[in-house]
Write an enzyme that holds these catalytic residues in place. Structure first.
Site, PDB file in Angstrom:
ATOM      1  N   GLY A  42     -20.266  -4.723   0.864  1.00 13.24           N
ATOM      2  CA  GLY A  42     -21.777  -4.115   1.569  1.00 13.24           C
ATOM      3  C   GLY A  42     -22.776  -3.968   2.657  1.00 13.24           C
ATOM      4  N   ASP A 106     -28.558 -15.231   0.668  1.00 13.29           N
ATOM      5  CA  ASP A 106     -28.797 -15.306  -0.576  1.00 13.29           C
ATOM      6  C   ASP A 106     -28.401 -16.831  -0.746  1.00 13.29           C
ATOM      7  OD1 ASP A 106     -29.470 -16.061  -2.957  1.00 13.29           O
ATOM      8  OD2 ASP A 106     -28.017 -15.370  -4.562  1.00 13.29           O
TER       9      ASP A 106
HETATM   10  P1  IMP Z   1     -24.637 -15.759  -0.294  1.00  9.43           P
HETATM   11  O1  IMP Z   1     -23.149 -16.461   0.017  1.00  9.43           O
HETATM   12  O2  IMP Z   1     -25.616 -16.233  -1.898  1.00  9.43           O
HETATM   13  O3  IMP Z   1     -25.143 -15.958   0.833  1.00  9.43           O
HETATM   14  O4  IMP Z   1     -24.221 -13.973  -0.819  1.00  9.43           O
HETATM   15  C1  IMP Z   1     -23.643 -13.487  -0.538  1.00  9.43           C
HETATM   16  C2  IMP Z   1     -23.336 -12.636  -1.292  1.00  9.43           C
HETATM   17  O5  IMP Z   1     -23.571 -12.496  -2.804  1.00  9.43           O
HETATM   18  C3  IMP Z   1     -23.384 -10.402  -0.868  1.00  9.43           C
HETATM   19  O6  IMP Z   1     -22.408 -10.569   0.688  1.00  9.43           O
HETATM   20  C4  IMP Z   1     -23.479 -10.129  -1.789  1.00  9.43           C
HETATM   21  O7  IMP Z   1     -22.354  -9.989  -1.993  1.00  9.43           O
HETATM   22  C5  IMP Z   1     -23.618 -11.111  -2.887  1.00  9.43           C
HETATM   23  N1  IMP Z   1     -24.802 -10.778  -3.459  1.00  9.43           N
HETATM   24  C6  IMP Z   1     -25.723 -11.617  -3.320  1.00  9.43           C
HETATM   25  N2  IMP Z   1     -26.823 -11.140  -3.731  1.00  9.43           N
HETATM   26  C7  IMP Z   1     -26.732 -10.283  -4.647  1.00  9.43           C
HETATM   27  C8  IMP Z   1     -27.866  -9.689  -4.722  1.00  9.43           C
HETATM   28  O8  IMP Z   1     -28.971  -9.151  -5.491  1.00  9.43           O
HETATM   29  N3  IMP Z   1     -27.231  -8.276  -5.340  1.00  9.43           N
HETATM   30  C9  IMP Z   1     -25.680  -7.712  -4.700  1.00  9.43           C
HETATM   31  N4  IMP Z   1     -24.879  -8.621  -4.484  1.00  9.43           N
HETATM   32  C10 IMP Z   1     -25.251  -9.608  -3.821  1.00  9.43           C
END
Ligand code: IMP
Length: 190
Positions: A42, A106
């Protein structure tokens, strides 16, 4: 593209945000060598653009690049925190100033996992730079030193972010039409 409901951040808005981040990073790492550690897949584009923006805003920061790749089991909305290292860095980070570069934060679990993993490897310093912050669903506190843009609480694609490995190469960040986006259990490739 017909799958897109709305553009959330345009190419120009993304470029401006990356330049703001680069200016702040250049001030903080003046006279130092910093390893931009991109989280694949990403953060591929944000890492490349941030590295070049840093070169253009300051001749007094030496930029090195490295990458790692993680995947985490979750659903199409967000990761579960069961993060797995799929590909490690190509060089040791011991004694280096390391800046993790992520596309989006996120719930925070992916970045937390990376911070824990990498801080155990004795870097000189360890910080995170994230293009998009979704601060609404944090499950863990994780410090993000540089944030590009605050993203609405939507699932977004483009500029590296995918949905089922699609849409990464869009030059902007967008929301998909709801008919396209069906959240079911799956592995999230970050
Ligand atoms: P976290 O672990 O929830 O903070 O999310 C991190 C990972 O989740 C990111 O590196 C993305 O790969 C994926 N992710 C979170 N939100 C999105 C989104 O809105 N679109 C695409 N991928 C997301």
């Amino acid at each position: 593209m017909t799958d897109i409901e709305a553009v959330i951040f345009s190419e120009a808005e993304i470029a401006a945000a990356i330049h703001r981040m680069a200016a702040a990073i250049a001030r903080d790492y003046l006279g130092k060598t910093v390893v931009l550690l991109g989280v694949l897949k990403g953060a591929l584009f944000v890492t490349a653009d941030l590295a070049r923006a840093l070169e253009s805003v300051s001749a007094d920061v030496v930029v090195q690049l490295d990458f790692l790749a993680v995947s985490s089991y979750g659903n199409a909305h967000r990761s579960s925190g069961e993060v797995r290292l799929v590909q490690d860095t190509s060089h040791s980070i011991e004694g280096k100033h390391v800046l993790i570069v992520e596309d989006i934060v996120d719930n925070g679990l992916t970045l937390k996992y990376l911070m824990n993993l990498l801080s155990g490897r004795a870097p000189a310093s360890l910080r995170a730079a994230v293009l998009l912050d979704k601060p609404y669903n944090r499950r863990v506190e994780v410090p993000v030193a540089y944030i590009g843009l605050t993203c609405p609480d939507e699932f977004v694609v483009g500029y590296g972010l995918d949905y089922q490995e699609r849409y990464r190469t869009l030059p902007y960040v967008a929301k998909l039409r709801s008919e396209i986006f069906t959240p079911i259990g799956e592995t999230v490739a970050t």
